[in-house]
Write an enzyme that holds these catalytic residues in place. Sequence first.
Site: not given
Ligand code: NOJ
Length: 597
Positions: A234, A306
């Site tokens: 993310d 690893e």
């Molecule tokens: C990207 C994620 O896909 C989204 O759903 C989220 O709100 C933001 N990052 C924050 O983590």
Amino acid sequence: MTIDTTPEAELPETGVPVAETAATLIGTGGEWWRSAVIYQIYPRSFADSDGDGIGDLPGITSRLTALSELGVDAVWLSPFMTSPQHDAGYDVADYCDVDPLFGTLADFDLMLARAHELGIRVIVDLVPNHTSWDHKWFQEALAAPEGSPERDRYMFRDGLGPNGDEMPNNWESVFGGPMWERTTRPDGTPGQWYLHIFDKSQPDLNWENPWVRERFHDILRFWLDRGVDGFRVDVAHGLIKEEGLPDYTPPADAGSMGGGATAGDSLVGLEPGIDAHASDDPPTPPYWAQEGVHEIYRGWHAVLEEYEGDRVLCAEAWVEPLTKLARWVRPDEMQQAFNFTYLSAGWSAPELRAVIDNSIYAFGTVGAPSTWVLSNHDVVRHASRLALGAENLQGAGIGPKSPGLPDPVVGLRRARAATAVMLALPGSAYIYQGEELGLPEVIDLPDSARQDPTWFRTNGEKYGRDGCRVPIPWAAGTPTYGFGPATSTSSWLPQPTDWDDLARASQEGVESSTLELYKRALALRSQNDLGTGELSWLEGYGPEVIAFRVGSVTVIANLGATPVELPVEPHLGDVLLSSEPLTEAALPTDTTVWLRA
Ligand code: NOJ
């Protein structure tokens, strides 16, 4: 053309002939992820086994055969870890446990084992940019004195002005409002501020701190030890902030996730025509795409090494141009990065051709496959997005009062044609749950049902992403379309009343259905090795058409308003797949056909 794939390789200059790039720059290597079709499960909305209205891990396990029948290679699960759910699980309070909403670690292990039994790999979502404010690291930081090692895990700063009551800088949160929240000291007086790129319940970690880096190596190993095949990472462009946290005001038309496009905000600001051959670095906001992130991913790459077998890290990085995004997938960093430039392309043949070409070229320069994606849990579903009027700020989410609302018939037709292009492309393709059913964005959710923090932080100015997150329909004729058990009557976001025909069971075996189109495309993609093939362009079909060959399959897509003559009579048996029925030797508008080359 010889491409230097060392990490330090200079990104090539502009002006490389288009046909040459597409044909020659595909990364090689036998790893599964180079050509995999990966299905995104959004756990809250996939299948609800206990009837609480929210999907869960046992629900996923019970429905995995449907994905095996669909023909996908892997699944990616959006977060199911412990979380207060202020951002639907992207606010993690414990990275190494399952939230009771979704089940237990034992449920996870069962799901993983069942997936592996079916030959489906499993990728989990890792959220490293921020934790939940409920995470014990943050709670400990709040309880510890200013300047303590605990505080140094996050981005705490003193306020400006005589009383420290002005924010440390002018940055604005992706979800709206300021990027800073002030703390309160134990004696009730106002204290330091902390940074949060997203909601205030999602404090940003301090990735300059080696302690944070070590903890994430532990977290990677925790899931790898359980047997996962990789991670979707993310906000993989956000972890490092520019030194000194200088003020920054984004250009008026820029999206807030960087590169002009954003989760939860907008796809506005992307230039059609794309400049992926550009070798220059456009100006970057001080919180996106800083050089320092790459060292972190080199460390993660080493952790994955690893373990035996091919594991994958896929970057969610809204970075442009594509040549810059390619730095996330250099040989010693991640394996994949979502291609949001592709997702953001308009319904235009020249634009689509340019972005395909530029993607294969840009990723090819570092020996990586391109990924392809049309929908996910952050953007308007492509069965609606591809028919939005030009005046619509599409990625902001759409609701009843949005301008330029899509014609659902045109949208679905274009979505089917777009998918038929995507699934023929060499590289790895991502499918978002429900797109194989042709689900549209749910536009008329009642305001009272909306849950996206974007909706609240902008006081309803932006509808946000709830419309693409509505629980998916499995069977007609039950209150939740089979999403929950027969006794359940509702789901966390209300489903439309007219989804009977879109339910999976209603489409199963119906030749003209979107589900059968996806199944056919995936089977043919696999039989003809399209994912590892080489793409060459075919010319001469006119400006509104893209035509290319991958291996022994010819793909022709007509994005224009008038029919285009086909090189074969459809009845001769040369048509492998068509996104709409073909009645004559002409390709109708908004239709893609696959022919035996
Ligand atoms: C990207 C994620 O896909 C989204 O759903 C989220 O709100 C933001 N990052 C924050 O983590």
